[in-house]
Write a protein that holds these residues in place. Structure first.
Motif, mmCIF file in Angstrom:
data_model
loop_
_atom_site.group_PDB
_atom_site.id
_atom_site.type_symbol
_atom_site.label_atom_id
_atom_site.label_comp_id
_atom_site.label_asym_id
_atom_site.label_seq_id
_atom_site.Cartn_x
_atom_site.Cartn_y
_atom_site.Cartn_z
ATOM 1 N N GLU A 1 0.830 -1.207 0.000
ATOM 2 C CA GLU A 1 0.000 0.000 0.000
ATOM 3 C C GLU A 1 0.862 1.254 0.000
ATOM 4 O O GLU A 1 0.534 2.260 -0.646
ATOM 5 N N THR A 2 1.980 1.182 0.714
ATOM 6 C CA THR A 2 2.893 2.322 0.766
ATOM 7 C C THR A 2 3.629 2.509 -0.563
ATOM 8 O O THR A 2 3.900 3.641 -0.991
ATOM 9 N N LEU A 3 3.921 1.392 -1.239
ATOM 10 C CA LEU A 3 4.708 1.454 -2.465
ATOM 11 C C LEU A 3 3.914 1.883 -3.695
ATOM 12 O O LEU A 3 4.467 2.513 -4.608
ATOM 13 N N ILE A 4 2.626 1.547 -3.738
ATOM 14 C CA ILE A 4 1.840 1.713 -4.972
ATOM 15 C C ILE A 4 1.942 3.115 -5.553
ATOM 16 O O ILE A 4 2.082 3.297 -6.763
ATOM 17 N N GLU A 5 1.903 4.143 -4.719
ATOM 18 C CA GLU A 5 1.933 5.506 -5.256
ATOM 19 C C GLU A 5 3.333 5.937 -5.701
ATOM 20 O O GLU A 5 3.491 7.003 -6.280
ATOM 21 N N HIS A 6 4.338 5.098 -5.423
ATOM 22 C CA HIS A 6 5.707 5.466 -5.770
ATOM 23 C C HIS A 6 6.301 4.620 -6.897
ATOM 24 O O HIS A 6 7.434 4.868 -7.304
ATOM 25 N N ILE A 7 5.549 3.620 -7.356
ATOM 26 C CA ILE A 7 6.119 2.736 -8.370
ATOM 27 C C ILE A 7 5.305 2.777 -9.669
ATOM 28 O O ILE A 7 4.129 3.155 -9.657
ATOM 29 N N GLN A 8 5.941 2.396 -10.727
ATOM 30 C CA GLN A 8 5.281 2.289 -12.027
ATOM 31 C C GLN A 8 5.455 0.880 -12.560
ATOM 32 O O GLN A 8 6.547 0.351 -12.621
ATOM 33 N N VAL A 9 4.317 0.252 -12.943
ATOM 34 C CA VAL A 9 4.322 -1.097 -13.510
ATOM 35 C C VAL A 9 3.610 -0.997 -14.856
ATOM 36 O O VAL A 9 2.623 -0.294 -14.994
#
Length: 200
Positions: A191-199
């Motif tokens: 949940e913390t990572l989703i806004e910082h990563i691109q897939v």
């Protein structure tokens, strides 16, 4: 009668010769060699079995598309463990305008990856490109280096290496939830990572 007595030895010789001739013919007909010679049809050769190579389909080759400032841009076949540097060498190297400082030569390439080599002053902003790993402040987890991954919240060096190892062994991440397959990354971390990563 005298002439008959004179003929008897001669007749005996003829009879012996005839008996010997008949005996030899029977022996010759019954021998294995004669039987094989008079066989009606020759034996057919055994059929050769199909080889493994003949019945297996050739595996699809893995390729990458290299664009931008290389001498010969295009699609190149890759082998397991190849890095960006290997692909650039196959493309006959950089052009004079290439910005080599934006290129991660050590990155392992993957099937269907796009490698963009930018010119000086040009941003290397393309999906799956080793140049410009971040777009809109998001880290591309399918091409980011260990150092870039550690910039993500909750990701230290060990987890960064685990992400890269999973990417190398299982292929690119198709969705953010694929990160849950990595030991140490749970629902809260995701949940913390989703806004910082691109897939992709």
């Amino acid at each position: 009668m005298n002439w008959l007595k004179k003929k008897i030895p001669f007749l005996i010789v003829i009879a012996v010769v005839l008996v010997f001739f008949v005996f030899m013919n029977k022996k010759e007909a019954s021998s294995p060699l004669s039987a094989s010679l008079i066989s009606s049809e020759p034996a057919e050769p055994a059929e050769s079995p199909l080889t493994v190579e003949a019945i297996e389909e050739k595996e699809r080759a893995a390729v990458v598309d290299i664009k931008g400032e290389v001498v010969r841009p295009g699609v190149y076949e890759i082998e397991e463990g190849d890095r960006v540097q290997d692909i650039i060498e196959r493309a006959e190297g950089f052009t004079e305008d290439a910005d080599v400082f934006q290129v991660n030569l050590a990155q392992i390439v993957q099937d269907e990856m796009v490698v963009l080599i930018p010119a000086v002053g040009q941003e290397g902003d393309t999906a799956d490109s080793p140049a410009g790993e971040q777009t809109n402040n998001k880290v591309k987890i399918n091409s980011a280096t260990s150092e870039e991954l550690t910039q993500l919240p909750g990701i230290g060096p060990a987890k960064a290496e685990a992400i890269i190892a999973h990417r190398d062994n299982h292929g690119q991440f198709q969705k953010a939830e694929d990160l849950l397959d990595i030991s140490g990354i749970g629902e809260k971390t995701l949940e913390t990572l989703i806004e910082h990563i691109q897939v992709p």
